[in-house]
Each structure stands twice: as structure tokens, then as C-alpha cells.
Design a protein around this motif. Structure first.
Motif, PDB file in Angstrom:
ATOM      1  N   ALA A 188       3.234   9.232  11.002  1.00  0.00           N
ATOM      2  CA  ALA A 188       4.108   9.702   9.924  1.00  0.00           C
ATOM      3  C   ALA A 188       5.579   9.547  10.310  1.00  0.00           C
ATOM      4  O   ALA A 188       6.440   9.327   9.469  1.00  0.00           O
ATOM      5  CB  ALA A 188       3.784  11.159   9.601  1.00  0.00           C
ATOM      6  N   ARG A 189       5.850   9.662  11.620  1.00  0.00           N
ATOM      7  CA  ARG A 189       7.241   9.531  12.096  1.00  0.00           C
ATOM      8  C   ARG A 189       7.695   8.079  12.133  1.00  0.00           C
ATOM      9  O   ARG A 189       8.884   7.795  12.128  1.00  0.00           O
ATOM     10  CB  ARG A 189       7.353  10.098  13.517  1.00  0.00           C
ATOM     11  N   HIS A 190       6.746   7.162  12.254  1.00  0.00           N
ATOM     12  CA  HIS A 190       7.125   5.773  12.523  1.00  0.00           C
ATOM     13  C   HIS A 190       6.882   4.793  11.401  1.00  0.00           C
ATOM     14  O   HIS A 190       7.290   3.635  11.506  1.00  0.00           O
ATOM     15  CB  HIS A 190       6.408   5.271  13.794  1.00  0.00           C
ATOM     16  N   VAL A 191       6.169   5.197  10.352  1.00  0.00           N
ATOM     17  CA  VAL A 191       5.965   4.236   9.254  1.00  0.00           C
ATOM     18  C   VAL A 191       6.409   4.858   7.939  1.00  0.00           C
ATOM     19  O   VAL A 191       6.496   6.080   7.811  1.00  0.00           O
ATOM     20  CB  VAL A 191       4.481   3.765   9.135  1.00  0.00           C
ATOM     21  N   ASN A 192       6.679   3.986   6.983  1.00  0.00           N
ATOM     22  CA  ASN A 192       7.209   4.451   5.707  1.00  0.00           C
ATOM     23  C   ASN A 192       6.088   4.534   4.671  1.00  0.00           C
ATOM     24  O   ASN A 192       5.950   3.686   3.801  1.00  0.00           O
ATOM     25  CB  ASN A 192       8.307   3.471   5.261  1.00  0.00           C
ATOM     26  N   SER A 193       5.252   5.597   4.833  1.00  0.00           N
ATOM     27  CA  SER A 193       4.125   5.770   3.909  1.00  0.00           C
ATOM     28  C   SER A 193       3.692   7.227   3.944  1.00  0.00           C
ATOM     29  O   SER A 193       3.979   7.934   4.907  1.00  0.00           O
ATOM     30  CB  SER A 193       2.967   4.886   4.378  1.00  0.00           C
ATOM     31  N   LYS A 194       3.021   7.662   2.909  1.00  0.00           N
ATOM     32  CA  LYS A 194       2.424   8.998   2.938  1.00  0.00           C
ATOM     33  C   LYS A 194       1.135   8.913   3.759  1.00  0.00           C
ATOM     34  O   LYS A 194       0.343   7.986   3.560  1.00  0.00           O
ATOM     35  CB  LYS A 194       2.100   9.460   1.520  1.00  0.00           C
ATOM     36  N   ILE A 195       0.977   9.858   4.691  1.00  0.00           N
ATOM     37  CA  ILE A 195      -0.197   9.843   5.582  1.00  0.00           C
ATOM     38  C   ILE A 195      -1.060  11.068   5.303  1.00  0.00           C
ATOM     39  O   ILE A 195      -0.559  12.195   5.238  1.00  0.00           O
ATOM     40  CB  ILE A 195       0.222   9.885   7.080  1.00  0.00           C
ATOM     41  N   ILE A 196      -2.343  10.842   5.167  1.00  0.00           N
ATOM     42  CA  ILE A 196      -3.287  11.960   5.009  1.00  0.00           C
ATOM     43  C   ILE A 196      -4.229  11.947   6.202  1.00  0.00           C
ATOM     44  O   ILE A 196      -4.883  10.937   6.483  1.00  0.00           O
ATOM     45  CB  ILE A 196      -4.076  11.830   3.691  1.00  0.00           C
ATOM     46  N   ASN A 197      -4.284  13.068   6.889  1.00  0.00           N
ATOM     47  CA  ASN A 197      -5.123  13.186   8.078  1.00  0.00           C
ATOM     48  C   ASN A 197      -6.581  13.409   7.658  1.00  0.00           C
ATOM     49  O   ASN A 197      -6.910  14.431   7.061  1.00  0.00           O
ATOM     50  CB  ASN A 197      -4.607  14.366   8.928  1.00  0.00           C
ATOM     51  N   ALA A 198      -7.444  12.468   8.029  1.00  0.00           N
ATOM     52  CA  ALA A 198      -8.879  12.624   7.734  1.00  0.00           C
ATOM     53  C   ALA A 198      -9.641  12.997   8.999  1.00  0.00           C
ATOM     54  O   ALA A 198     -10.844  12.776   9.102  1.00  0.00           O
ATOM     55  CB  ALA A 198      -9.417  11.320   7.146  1.00  0.00           C
ATOM     56  N   GLY A 199      -8.906  13.597   9.973  1.00  0.00           N
ATOM     57  CA  GLY A 199      -9.510  14.004  11.233  1.00  0.00           C
ATOM     58  C   GLY A 199      -8.850  13.268  12.378  1.00  0.00           C
ATOM     59  O   GLY A 199      -8.974  12.047  12.471  1.00  0.00           O
ATOM     60  N   ASP A 200      -8.082  14.019  13.230  1.00  0.00           N
ATOM     61  CA  ASP A 200      -7.451  13.385  14.401  1.00  0.00           C
ATOM     62  C   ASP A 200      -7.988  14.032  15.671  1.00  0.00           C
ATOM     63  O   ASP A 200      -7.521  15.057  16.124  1.00  0.00           O
ATOM     64  CB  ASP A 200      -5.912  13.417  14.308  1.00  0.00           C
ATOM     65  N   GLY A 201      -9.009  13.388  16.246  1.00  0.00           N
ATOM     66  CA  GLY A 201      -9.622  13.869  17.492  1.00  0.00           C
ATOM     67  C   GLY A 201     -10.073  15.308  17.365  1.00  0.00           C
ATOM     68  O   GLY A 201     -10.666  15.695  16.357  1.00  0.00           O
ATOM     69  N   THR A 202      -9.736  16.117  18.378  1.00  0.00           N
ATOM     70  CA  THR A 202     -10.141  17.528  18.364  1.00  0.00           C
ATOM     71  C   THR A 202      -9.093  18.398  17.676  1.00  0.00           C
ATOM     72  O   THR A 202      -9.178  19.620  17.733  1.00  0.00           O
ATOM     73  CB  THR A 202     -10.324  18.043  19.809  1.00  0.00           C
ATOM     74  N   HIS A 203      -8.100  17.793  17.030  1.00  0.00           N
ATOM     75  CA  HIS A 203      -6.961  18.551  16.516  1.00  0.00           C
ATOM     76  C   HIS A 203      -7.229  19.176  15.150  1.00  0.00           C
ATOM     77  O   HIS A 203      -7.620  20.328  15.052  1.00  0.00           O
ATOM     78  CB  HIS A 203      -5.716  17.638  16.521  1.00  0.00           C
ATOM     79  N   GLU A 204      -7.017  18.419  14.046  1.00  0.00           N
ATOM     80  CA  GLU A 204      -7.168  19.020  12.699  1.00  0.00           C
ATOM     81  C   GLU A 204      -7.985  18.125  11.772  1.00  0.00           C
ATOM     82  O   GLU A 204      -8.093  16.904  11.986  1.00  0.00           O
ATOM     83  CB  GLU A 204      -5.786  19.281  12.080  1.00  0.00           C
ATOM     84  N   VAL A 223       0.869  -1.182   0.000  1.00  0.00           N
ATOM     85  CA  VAL A 223       0.000   0.000   0.000  1.00  0.00           C
ATOM     86  C   VAL A 223       0.904   1.230   0.000  1.00  0.00           C
ATOM     87  O   VAL A 223       1.930   1.261   0.678  1.00  0.00           O
ATOM     88  CB  VAL A 223      -0.929  -0.025   1.241  1.00  0.00           C
ATOM     89  N   ASP A 224       0.545   2.266  -0.792  1.00  0.00           N
ATOM     90  CA  ASP A 224       1.411   3.443  -0.936  1.00  0.00           C
ATOM     91  C   ASP A 224       1.031   4.603  -0.008  1.00  0.00           C
ATOM     92  O   ASP A 224       1.882   5.371   0.406  1.00  0.00           O
ATOM     93  CB  ASP A 224       1.333   3.964  -2.385  1.00  0.00           C
ATOM     94  N   MET A 225      -0.276   4.755   0.233  1.00  0.00           N
ATOM     95  CA  MET A 225      -0.711   5.916   1.018  1.00  0.00           C
ATOM     96  C   MET A 225      -1.776   5.486   2.018  1.00  0.00           C
ATOM     97  O   MET A 225      -2.568   4.591   1.721  1.00  0.00           O
ATOM     98  CB  MET A 225      -1.327   6.985   0.101  1.00  0.00           C
ATOM     99  N   VAL A 226      -1.789   6.160   3.174  1.00  0.00           N
ATOM    100  CA  VAL A 226      -2.785   5.838   4.198  1.00  0.00           C
ATOM    101  C   VAL A 226      -3.586   7.090   4.527  1.00  0.00           C
ATOM    102  O   VAL A 226      -3.025   8.142   4.844  1.00  0.00           O
ATOM    103  CB  VAL A 226      -2.096   5.307   5.489  1.00  0.00           C
TER     104      VAL A 226
END
Ligand code: NCD
Length: 321
Positions: A128-144, A111-114
Motif C-alpha cells: 500500500a505504501r509503494h504502489v498506486n492502488s487500493k489494496i484489500i488484505n485477503a490474509g497476510d501470513g499470521t497477521h490479519e 487495474v484499479d484495486m488489488v
């Protein structure tokens, strides 16, 4: 020399979309102009382009979602990508596996992107710091919730031609809303003025430090703004009672046609969904000509196509703080 230069460009290319805070203005404009192209694709007879034909994307959702998950999945399919979906109910986290192990197992299946939605603020950055993949945030708690803010700003740009100089009110549960924080960052980067409105208990302490105004009076806020973005009360994130009753909240901060008709001008109404009709907006307001709620949903697919496409090509710049 040419080689060194291309390496430098590569090393500043953005790998992830973790939030709006770290996105520079030129990248936001690149996303918008790319979304313009993809809107053309979505509205063409085939609705598709094979741009990401060789890319495999996993949508990993550890929180309930209907529209954001469908929007990402449609965006991926319209780009011709291969798609797999994991949701919390089908996850092995409940069997004791760590988030990193779950994602690394998915990645080892080429898989290329998560695309990740997670209840913990910072989960996407951690991953993003711990795995080798492009990460897209689809909502992380109350953050972004960066793609929501991008589609909101894109919808304002579509309606008014430009976001710069526009007066945007964000109304409701600011304290628990990742949509509010991402919108504040995005609108300010694009030169809009932002006023937050809601009960004092739902406005974070010292939020003015972000350069926004706060007004607890809805009618004054509506008279000031060009656009009112009405946010849902995030009951699922509220541990204590923040206001006496939904009825009282709706009477003070809910948008009705009477409140809109009392204004000296016509304003535009937005809502990220899901709407609680009769609480933050009445049905008449949600379905009125002043509402662009369904255009926001339509634009969400084009914006997510743009983000996925640009990240796959590493064409977004990273700001180095
Ligand atoms: C928002 C979310 O999940 O943060 N919704 C969405 O992404 N469409 C807002 C909300 O849940 O109220």
C-alpha cells in the motif's frame, strides 16, 4: 470553503483495507449496513448489480485458497466489475521479480484495486505504501484477515441481532491464526467479550494485554460463551511440534456432540473453514443446527461486496492514530 471541506473529507477517506486494527467502529457498521443491501441483491433473481461496472480488480494470491478467492471473485462479479486472477503457480515472482514490480505490471494494465493474499505478515501494508492502488488484505501470513473477521461478526449480528455484550470463544491454534487476531480486534470494537482457548503452546504469550481472557479448559469456556469459533490447526505454519498428537488435541480441544450436550445451554458454532472434520469439530457438530458455518460462507460474499463497493467509492473513514 466548500471546496476545502470536500478536500478534507477526501484526504481522510480510506484507500485500503489492510486490517481491522485500523478500522473505526463506524466504518464497520457502514460495511454491515451495506452488506445488508448486497445480501438482498445476492438473493434476488438476477443476483447482480452493475455498481462496479467501471472498475477492474486483480485477485493476487501467493498462498493457496479456495473459499476466500472464490468469495472475492464472486463478490466482484456480482458487482459487475472486471476481474483478473493471479496465483503463485502462475506468477513471475518465482522468476525473480519483486512483489512491487509484479503489482505495478498488473496496475499498468489499468487495474484499479488489488486483493492480495501473501504469506508474509505486513505484505499488504508494504504494498500500500509503494504502489498506486487500493489494496484489500485477503490474509497476510499470521497477521490479519480482515474480511473473514467482518463476515464472522456480521454472522453473529445476523444470529443475535447485535454483537455488543456477546460472549465469544475463539478455540484452537491462536498462535498461527490471522483469523484470531482480526476477530479479536473486530469483536472488541463492537463491544463483545472474547475468551481464547487452546493448548498453552498455541496461545501467544501475554495475549491478555489485548484485553481478552484466556482459559485452557474447553468445557469451562463453552459453558461461558454464546458462540464458539473453532479454528483449524495451521500445520503449514508450524515449524515445531506444539502438541503430542492430533488425537490428543481432538480429545482435549475438539468439539463433539457429547461436549455440547453436557452444557446447560445451546451455543452457536462457527468455523472459518477449511474444516478438519474429527479434529476441531466432529461431522455431527459441523452439520448440526447449532452450526452457522455455511451462513458464514454465504455472508462472506455480501461482506466482500460491501468492502469493495465502499473502497471504490472511498466511503470508509480512516482512523488517524
Ligand atoms: C482461513 C485462513 O486462510 O486464514 N481460512 C479462510 O480464509 N477461509 C483459516 C484457515 O486457513 O484455517
Amino acid at each position: 470553503m466548500a471546496n476545502r471541506k470536500s478536500k478534507e473529507i477526501e484526504s481522510t477517506a480510506m484507500q485500503h483495507l489492510l486490517g481491522i486494527k485500523d478500522l473505526d467502529v463506524s466504518s464497520i457498521h457502514t460495511i454491515f449496513s451495506t452488506a445488508d443491501q448486497f445480501k438482498g441483491v445476492i438473493n434476488s433473481p438476477t443476483r447482480k448489480t452493475p455498481a462496479l461496472r467501471d472498475v477492474t480488480i486483480a485477485n493476487v494470491f501467493f498462498e493457496n485458497s479456495t473459499r476466500t478467492r472464490i468469495s472475492f471473485e464472486l463478490a466482484e462479479k456480482r458487482l459487475g466489475a472486471d476481474v483478473v486472477n493471479f496465483s503463485s503457480s502462475s506468477s513471475s515472482l518465482s522468476k525473480g521479480e519483486t512483489l512491487i514490480d509484479t503489482i505495478n505490471n498488473i496496475l499498468s494494465m489499468k487495474v484499479d484495486m488489488v486483493v492480495l493474499r501473501h504469506p508474509s505478515p505486513g505484505a499488504c501494508k508494504f504494498l500500500a505504501r509503494h504502489v498506486n492502488s487500493k489494496i484489500i488484505n485477503a490474509g497476510d501470513g499470521t497477521h490479519e484477515h480482515p474480511t473473514q473477521a467482518l463476515l464472522d461478526a456480521y454472522s453473529i449480528r445476523e444470529k443475535f441481532g447485535d454483537v455488543e455484550g456477546k460472549k465469544i470463544a475463539i478455540v484452537g491454534d491462536i498462535l498461527h491464526s490471522r483469523v484470531a487476531l482480526s476477530n479479536i480486534h473486530c469483536l472488541q470494537k463492537l463491544g463483545a467479550e472474547v475468551t481464547l482457548c487452546g493448548p498453552k503452546s498455541l496461545i501467544p504469550y501475554q495475549i491478555e494485554d489485548l484485553g481478552v481472557q484466556v482459559n485452557y479448559n474447553l468445557q469451562e469456556t463453552l459453558e461461558w460463551c454464546d458462540v464458539a469459533n473453532m479454528l483449524r490447526i495451521q500445520h503449514e505454519r508450524q515449524d515445531v511440534k506444539y502438541f503430542p498428537s492430533l488425537r490428543e488435541y481432538a480429545s482435549l480441544y475438539g468439539l463433539t456432540m457429547d461436549k455440547l450436550n453436557a452444557l446447560s445451554k445451546e451455543i452457536t458454532i462457527m468455523h472459518p473453514g477449511p474444516i478438519n472434520r474429527g479434529v476441531e469439530v466432529t461431522s455431527e457438530v459441523a452439520d448440526s443446527n447449532q452450526s452457522i458455518i455455511l451462513q458464514q460462507v454465504e455472508n462472506g460474499v455480501a461482506i466482500r461486496m460491501a468492502v469493495l463497493f465502499l473502497l471504490a467509492q472511498s466511503k470508509l473513514n480512516k482512523i488517524i492514530h
